[in-house]
Scaffold this motif. Structure first.
Motif: not given
Length: 98
Positions: A38-45, A47-54
């Motif tokens: 679960k990611l605390a980031a929106a699936p926009l632009e 952001k969710a992929n960047a949060a996942l990588v971090r």
């Protein structure tokens, strides 16, 4: 099929099911043949992929550049490669037991 495997170069390959827009970024257990995150980031632009990588870079103790999104850039199902991980895949389950 397992949610993770190693390739011939000892890189860790993860099959993930990602849920963006969650309250917190956490590992949520298994979801079929994938690990749910679960990611605390929106699936926009992206952001969710960047949060996942971090998130993955932090848990596997590797630089962000060693976390590669191989498949699923615009999907909940993702395949991620961790190059030369500092830890094994069980590190993602450590927080489930806390």
């Amino acid at each position: 099929m397992s949610w993770y495997r190693y390739d011939s170069e000892n890189n860790l390959i993860l099959n993930l099911h990602v849920q963006p827009g969650a309250k917190n970024t956490i590992t949520a257990g298994l979801h079929g043949d994938a690990l749910k995150i679960k990611l605390a980031a929106a699936p926009l632009e992206g952001k969710a992929n960047a949060a996942l990588v971090r998130f993955l870079a932090k848990h596997f103790d590797v630089p962000i550049g060693q976390v590669i999104l191989k498949q699923g850039e615009q999907s909940r199902r993702k395949v991620v490669v961790i190059q030369c991980p500092g830890y094994g895949p069980d590190v993602l389950f450590d927080e489930l037991q806390d």
